[in-house]
Enzyme design. Structure first.
Site, short mmCIF file in Angstrom:
data_model
loop_
_atom_site.label_atom_id
_atom_site.label_comp_id
_atom_site.label_asym_id
_atom_site.label_seq_id
_atom_site.Cartn_x
_atom_site.Cartn_y
_atom_site.Cartn_z
N GLU A 49 0.83 -1.21 0.00
CA GLU A 49 0.00 0.00 0.00
C GLU A 49 0.87 1.26 0.00
O GLU A 49 1.83 1.37 0.75
CB GLU A 49 -0.90 -0.01 1.23
N LYS A 122 -10.06 1.69 -1.87
CA LYS A 122 -10.19 1.20 -0.51
C LYS A 122 -11.54 1.57 0.09
O LYS A 122 -11.95 2.73 0.07
CB LYS A 122 -9.05 1.79 0.34
N CYS A 166 -5.37 -3.06 3.00
CA CYS A 166 -5.03 -2.82 4.40
C CYS A 166 -6.22 -2.96 5.35
O CYS A 166 -6.60 -4.08 5.68
CB CYS A 166 -4.36 -1.46 4.55
#
Length: 307
Positions: A49, A122, A166
């Protein structure tokens, strides 16, 4: 030219690297490790990331928005050219400027011919001490119908990739929705580390939880997982804390959570593993979680709390 492997085998790589406050330096490191992975036969290479920059979310600073780029833009163009030159499918990460005032934490997936196979923005955005991501990132679109947003796998020449990012890795719903949409592998580009002042026992618990939850998604969905994380200590730009020591421990595991490759907590490097394309089907025949789901009884999962 795209590498040809045995038809039931896919060679994958996860990149674990340190990052710099100079984007050119960070991208040069990424490129060096990508090339090494390709030289070792990787057909699919996954970067961590926000690999082009330091993890800037330790503090809130409007000047940081200057780091954001459109897609296409300089970083995506660079990654696209690498994918084409090396004949690999490449998963990168970009601080995306979508429009004035709308920025995303975005994974980009490039086909072996350099074309953009898809993007994933995300969906779960944290806001915790040292991880002030809500200041910078708008969540991805939950009901976008172009196949590039929400929990939708990205179709590539090496299979359907369930790309998440993440904080998404802590949510079983995200992994399950990717699996139900036909993902053949779960991918979690990550930037996670320790508060330097935490006790060693607490640091160990956090690391163990991070590894365990993702291996759990592999087991519960009978899918391999690729989870690259960064390493190195990065200072807090606000100087309010001692910064974050990113704990590395990138890993690749199979559909029963078995480790296929794992990095340490300090060194840059490349993890290489061969995935058996038939293994998920084989495991699902003896551990038929998807068959036995009680979808008639799960309606309350859509509620924030059950009263």
């Amino acid at each position: 030219m795209t590498r040809v492997e045995a038809p039931n085998t896919l060679t994958v790589a996860a990149i674990q690297q340190r990052c710099s406050d100079d984007k050119a330096v960070s991208l040069a490191t990424s490129e060096r490790l990508i090339r090494e992975a390709a030289d070792n036969g990787a057909q699919l290479v996954v970067l961590q990331e926000l690999h082009a920059t330091l993890y800037f979310c330790q503090a809130e600073d409007t000047d940081v928005f200057e780091l954001a780029e459109p897609i296409p833009g300089p970083t995506s163009t660079h990654l696209s050219a690498l994918a084409k030159e090396l004949g690999i499918v490449l998963v990168g990460s970009i601080f995306e400027r979508r429009m004035n005032g709308v920025y995303h934490n975005t994974s980009v997936v490039f086909e072996a011919d350099g074309s953009l196979a898809g993007i994933y923005r995300k969906m779960h955005i944290p806001d915790d001490p040292g991880f002030y991501e809500k200041f910078y990132f708008t969540p991805g679109d939950a009901n976008f119908n172009d196949g590039n947003s929400g929990f939708t796998p990205i179709q590539t020449s090496v299979g359907k990739l369930g790309v998440l990012v993440c904080w998404d890795q802590w949510y079983p719903e995200a992994a399950r929705l990717m699996a139900l949409a036909g993902a053949e592998v779960l991918i979690y580009p990550t930037a996670i580390g320790w508060d330097i002042t935490d006790e060693k026992d607490e640091q160990a618990r956090q690391l163990d939880a991070w590894i365990t939850v993702q291996r759990g998604h592999a087991v519960a969905n009978n899918l391999p997982v690729i989870a690259p994380n960064r390493v190195g200590t990065e200072p807090d730009p606000s100087e309010q804390t001692d910064g974050i020591r990113f704990w590395g421990n990138s890993f690749i595991c199979g559909p029963q959570g078995e480790f296929l490759a794992r990095a340490d907590e300090q060194q840059e490097g490349i993890l290489i593993a061969k995935l058996d394309r038939n293994r998920s089907e084989s495991v699902r025949r003896i551990w038929p979680y998807l068959r036995d789901r009680r979808i008639d009884a799960y309606g309350d999962i859509l509620k924030r709390v059950r009263d």
